[in-house]
Scaffold this motif. Sequence first.
Motif, PDB file in Angstrom:
ATOM      1  N   UNK A  30      69.572 -38.653 -34.422  1.00  0.00           N
ATOM      2  CA  UNK A  30      70.493 -38.095 -33.425  1.00  0.00           C
ATOM      3  C   UNK A  30      71.609 -39.079 -33.096  1.00  0.00           C
ATOM      4  N   UNK A  31      71.292 -40.365 -33.121  1.00  0.00           N
ATOM      5  CA  UNK A  31      72.318 -41.385 -32.884  1.00  0.00           C
ATOM      6  C   UNK A  31      73.401 -41.325 -33.948  1.00  0.00           C
ATOM      7  N   UNK A  32      72.970 -41.185 -35.199  1.00  0.00           N
ATOM      8  CA  UNK A  32      73.944 -41.108 -36.292  1.00  0.00           C
ATOM      9  C   UNK A  32      74.780 -39.839 -36.189  1.00  0.00           C
ATOM     10  N   UNK A  33      74.109 -38.741 -35.839  1.00  0.00           N
ATOM     11  CA  UNK A  33      74.829 -37.479 -35.702  1.00  0.00           C
ATOM     12  C   UNK A  33      75.885 -37.607 -34.602  1.00  0.00           C
ATOM     13  N   UNK A  34      75.523 -38.236 -33.513  1.00  0.00           N
ATOM     14  CA  UNK A  34      76.449 -38.420 -32.400  1.00  0.00           C
ATOM     15  C   UNK A  34      77.619 -39.320 -32.825  1.00  0.00           C
ATOM     16  N   UNK A  35      77.321 -40.364 -33.586  1.00  0.00           N
ATOM     17  CA  UNK A  35      78.380 -41.264 -34.040  1.00  0.00           C
ATOM     18  C   UNK A  35      79.371 -40.522 -34.934  1.00  0.00           C
ATOM     19  N   UNK A  36      78.843 -39.645 -35.805  1.00  0.00           N
ATOM     20  CA  UNK A  36      79.732 -38.883 -36.684  1.00  0.00           C
ATOM     21  C   UNK A  36      80.546 -37.882 -35.881  1.00  0.00           C
ATOM     22  N   UNK A  37      79.901 -37.290 -34.872  1.00  0.00           N
ATOM     23  CA  UNK A  37      80.583 -36.303 -34.031  1.00  0.00           C
ATOM     24  C   UNK A  37      81.754 -36.968 -33.308  1.00  0.00           C
ATOM     25  N   UNK A  38      81.515 -38.180 -32.820  1.00  0.00           N
ATOM     26  CA  UNK A  38      82.558 -38.885 -32.065  1.00  0.00           C
ATOM     27  C   UNK A  38      83.772 -39.207 -32.929  1.00  0.00           C
ATOM     28  N   UNK A  39      83.536 -39.356 -34.221  1.00  0.00           N
ATOM     29  CA  UNK A  39      84.654 -39.700 -35.116  1.00  0.00           C
ATOM     30  C   UNK A  39      85.464 -38.476 -35.528  1.00  0.00           C
ATOM     31  N   UNK A  40      84.960 -37.282 -35.262  1.00  0.00           N
ATOM     32  CA  UNK A  40      85.601 -36.060 -35.745  1.00  0.00           C
ATOM     33  C   UNK A  40      86.616 -35.537 -34.720  1.00  0.00           C
ATOM     34  N   UNK A  41      87.907 -35.547 -35.056  1.00  0.00           N
ATOM     35  CA  UNK A  41      88.901 -35.066 -34.092  1.00  0.00           C
ATOM     36  C   UNK A  41      88.702 -33.599 -33.742  1.00  0.00           C
ATOM     37  N   UNK A  42      88.136 -32.835 -34.684  1.00  0.00           N
ATOM     38  CA  UNK A  42      87.920 -31.412 -34.420  1.00  0.00           C
ATOM     39  C   UNK A  42      86.759 -31.169 -33.454  1.00  0.00           C
ATOM     40  N   UNK A  43      86.199 -32.261 -32.918  1.00  0.00           N
ATOM     41  CA  UNK A  43      85.172 -32.115 -31.901  1.00  0.00           C
ATOM     42  C   UNK A  43      85.805 -32.142 -30.504  1.00  0.00           C
ATOM     43  N   UNK A  44      86.865 -32.944 -30.343  1.00  0.00           N
ATOM     44  CA  UNK A  44      87.441 -33.139 -29.015  1.00  0.00           C
ATOM     45  C   UNK A  44      88.242 -31.939 -28.528  1.00  0.00           C
ATOM     46  N   UNK A  45      88.981 -31.301 -29.448  1.00  0.00           N
ATOM     47  CA  UNK A  45      89.847 -30.188 -29.027  1.00  0.00           C
ATOM     48  C   UNK A  45      89.007 -29.048 -28.442  1.00  0.00           C
ATOM     49  N   UNK A  46      88.009 -28.536 -29.169  1.00  0.00           N
ATOM     50  CA  UNK A  46      87.216 -27.461 -28.556  1.00  0.00           C
ATOM     51  C   UNK A  46      86.451 -27.908 -27.315  1.00  0.00           C
ATOM     52  N   UNK A  47      86.013 -29.177 -27.305  1.00  0.00           N
ATOM     53  CA  UNK A  47      85.271 -29.646 -26.136  1.00  0.00           C
ATOM     54  C   UNK A  47      86.155 -29.602 -24.888  1.00  0.00           C
ATOM     55  N   UNK A  48      87.416 -30.035 -25.050  1.00  0.00           N
ATOM     56  CA  UNK A  48      88.344 -30.016 -23.913  1.00  0.00           C
ATOM     57  C   UNK A  48      88.519 -28.588 -23.399  1.00  0.00           C
TER      58      UNK A  48
END
Lengths: 312, 314, 568
Positions: free
Chosen positions: B36-54
């Motif tokens: 889960x730590x690795x998954x979270x680290x990869x998620x944090x690096x993905x710009x397409x994660x921040x736009x929908x989250x906002x």
Amino acid sequence: MLNYVLKRILQAIPVFIGSTLLIYALVFLMPGDPVRALFGDKPVSEATLTIIRTQYHLNEPFIIQYLYFLKGLFTFDLGVTFAGREIIDVIASVFPNTLMLGTLAFVFEVIIGVGLGIFVGLKRGSFADSFTMVSSLVLVSIPPLVLGYALQFLFGIQLKVLPVTVGTHMDFLHLLMPSFVLATVSIATIIRLTRASISDVRGADFVRTARAKGISEGLVIRRHIFRNSMIPVITYLGIDLVALFSGAILTEQIFNIQGVGNTLYKYILIGEAPAVVTIATLFLILYIVSNIVIDCLYAALDPRIRYGKEVA
Amino acid sequence: MTNTISAEHFVAPFNEDEDVITVDALDETAKSLGFWGEAWARLKRNPLFYIPTAFLIVLLVAVFFPSIFTAIDPTYCAITDSSLPVGAPGHLLGTTTQGCDVFSRLVYGAQPSLQIGIIVTLLGAFFGVIIGTVAGYMGGILDAILTRLIEIFISLPSMLSFIVFLQMMKGVPGVFKLIFIFSVFGWMSIARLMRANVMAAKNQEFVTSAKALGLSNFGRMFQHVLPNSIAPVIAVATMNVGAWIVLEASISYLGLGLGGNSASWGMDISNATNTMIVAPGMLFFPCLVLVLTSLTFILLGDALQDAIDPKARR
Amino acid sequence: MSTLKERKGQPLLTVRDLDVTFTAGYGKDKVTVHAVKKASFEIKAGERVAIVGESGSGKSTTAHALIDLLPGSGKVTGGSIDFVNRELVGAKSKLIEEIRGAGIGLVPQDPMSNLNPVHKIGKQVEEAIAANVTKTGEKKLSKAELKKRAAVALENAGLKDAFDRLKQYPHEFSGGMRQRVLIAIALANNPNLLIADEPTSALDVTVQKVILDHLDTMVEELGTAVLFITHDLGLAAERSEKLIVMYKGEIVESGPSLEILKNPVHPYTKKLIAAAPSIAATRIQSVKEFHHAAKQGGGLHGSADRRENLVEVRNLTRVFDIRGKKEKLTAVDNVTFDVPTGKTTAIVGESGSGKSTVANMILGLLGITNGDIYYDGQNMKEFINKQDLAKKFRSHVQVVFQNPYGSLDPMFSIGRAIEEPLQIHKIGTKEEQRKRMLELLDMVELPASVATRYPNELSGGQRQRIAIARALTLNPEMIVLDEAVSALDVLVQQQILMLLNDLQAELGLTYLFITHDLAVVRLVADNTVVMENGKIVEAGDTETVFNNPVQAYTKNLLDAIPGRNVLG
């Protein structure tokens, strides 16, 4: 192979009984008295109502009604609507429209979905690939409801290049927008499936071996990459085709197409239970049968299944 | 044995003093994260994660504190204010033909949409995971029965079932009717996915190894099989949220949804279609919000999928 | 093509300063891996050369670079490859296609994945012939001629009834037969050079020997040069005149096979030769001493003295139903043997011999059809269904599996994985469990910092150490090692074997060693049981079985160990 087909048919029997029973129960539990509703505000004697109810076996217990219904189905007697119309005639009048819409949508799916999928599958990691992947996500997130009206507004009202609704004009030009809208539901899935399948096979050992034989790249792609990677795509398309032919309530509603979906919707609202159940069941049978056919097609395309071996 | 080296014998230069070969050395400086730590680290690096989250955060604020965005009651409609244009004083996005404030209706429409989307997804995932896990882990006759059950529900044309069901429960009002009906048909895809994952996981050697250690059947299921099968469900479930929201809008559009004058994006779209030619803006805004919401969950699900299984993409 | 033999001894392939790199990731995360660094070597016509190395040494990458078949992001970034005066680095794809098949043939590694499952064998052989006949100026072949040539190619590769075989699909063939098809494809066009990439490592030893012998005969007749790619030093030395030793992408040593074997210069080569199980001859000895105190007291019922045989297997039989078929499969057939306490007993056999089935029954993971297993004098049937005794038994007998990637739960940290047995059996407080875990890490020679890490962050050998530590957690009497070192590279394998040996000496452990690899058996086993088709062929102490085998099957197996007789 024969064993495999028999096994699939045996498995389909409980699915058929379960799903028809479920849909039958749902429809007949709809509230209201459709028989009385037939006569509107006109006065009608209890005796007349009883005659009609007996005719439709409405006084029998639920499960007996269901068995009568199955009996009718297997003797090709589809019955009549409460309004007195032969259900077979209803189907004959609306199914061709759905068939046309569905076929055109299917063409869109194959050209855009499979075509783009192959293209980006062979160019994995390129800009075109990333672009297609993101735009397919955007496309899939536009609901048919919104896309339908957006296209109507843009091409029908603003640019005036395409007719806004279909109505009775069942031709290519009128069906262009609705069939595209219908196709978008699956296009993204098809692109992704094709792309994944192509690039899986592309990295397979036997493709490298084929290259090592010294055959040309074109032949490697056609004979080895293509043939193998299209198996799951064809399976998906087969199931999707049946779904397209079962009518699309929303799309037919937006573009005012007199197809199966629209008719079912209309019948549900007025409580025409026999017609709804019969038409729905026919499409259930179509769905279940074609699933078996597609599984067998899969087996035919992949010899490992044909000979009863499990595929990892 | 001779010690001569023939002309053909090549030896790369090496340093006798150094121990060139350390077998299977461990890099102790490497960071350790876990799955889960690795998954979270990869998620944090993905710009397409921040736009929908906002956008999701904005939506959630609208659900819980709609009054932050607007002071106008979405169900208050003054016929005197009918069809005001965008930017009219007091009405940021104008008004509908009935004179309701478009912006206020969009804000308040978020509440039923997200309620339905999220609760249906959670219920569907809950039952899907249970049914899929039981079928996949237990196997045999139980699996055969549950698999047929899944097939029965999948073979029913979904839109038709919804409409019939809604017609049947016509008398029951509100959001909970929709949640109930959607949930009845909302568990099969998760159950299928879970069944496949569990079947793959239960034959792994670490499960056999736990059995050899004396861990009970249920212990193996909960401690080893389930945690190793559930990750992909999260991504699929996230995408499902958007699908349920769109379905709610479509059902409301067909006139079978929430009903009354309650704020609902689907109803707003339905109402605006009649005046599409004269007032396209009224159709545009609810459509835009619906698309953005749907896109939010799809992008989020996609980002989660990449984070959980990076190999699937490359 | 008859000129092949005449050209013998002339330079065929000259590789100079070959560089190959792989890239992964994008932008900031981009990583470049230099897989092959400045590799230079030469192959003469008719010569047999072998590249030897462990996984990650760059041996396969080098081979694939020669015919432009690098996977994924792999690229040749420097150097030259000269094949009969034609430069292949940067060559047009047309030229490469011309050379593949007719000039350089490839026998790939895994016969199960290298034939296209949807096409008939015939089609796959015929397309290889059809693509190449025109390259040598011959006329296009008719369908019938193609078919005939394909059948001849299969026959030459040792497949009987070749004409009928053409109509079959790959899944109807066994692994050995598929490998013959792949050899037929590679040699169908009389290439000047044959690249054999681990051509038999997926096959049983006896099949491997037959196929390699046949390949040797064929290339001898045709005058084909061969480039072997292998991890097996014994096999390399036995099958080729020249050795190239690769380590971390570089060629560290190359030259005549025997000379290198007898007189290695580079420290890596020396280590590799010392570790090669097929060449080493006797059991590993340990300097560690037995600490009896460390043992958990007594057997299942608490008797303190140790029996001579910890496990006694009597007339054991296991029958399986085959799905969709009437006949049954007897996987284990009337097997009787003992596992002496404190010693290592190996069960050796090829795939399908029933060795793993025996192990699973001894572990109580699989039901018994007939016969008995006595653990510590107790009949297993009497206790395996009694919860408390069964649980106690589970703490006495542990297992380490083959696949170091599958035997540890990826969701569990290493510390949690090692503590799990204590938690299952509810032994000790959290503190005590942690202390025991750290003690075990130390025992398998890993630092305490490993406890917070996860399996995917460790190498195969390290994971196997963790699996061993986990097996030791409950102070077991016996560990079943089911192909426990088979997936490891030679040097790591040797390291793990030494560790196991030390632990046995220290803790008085009993090992049941299940393997297909006879060479390894010799290094570790006190007693050896040879199985074939569910039956025991031969059993006895390892020295006797190896030096004076009685049964023909055992002799065959021993003869098939590659490189056994290289040094005489």
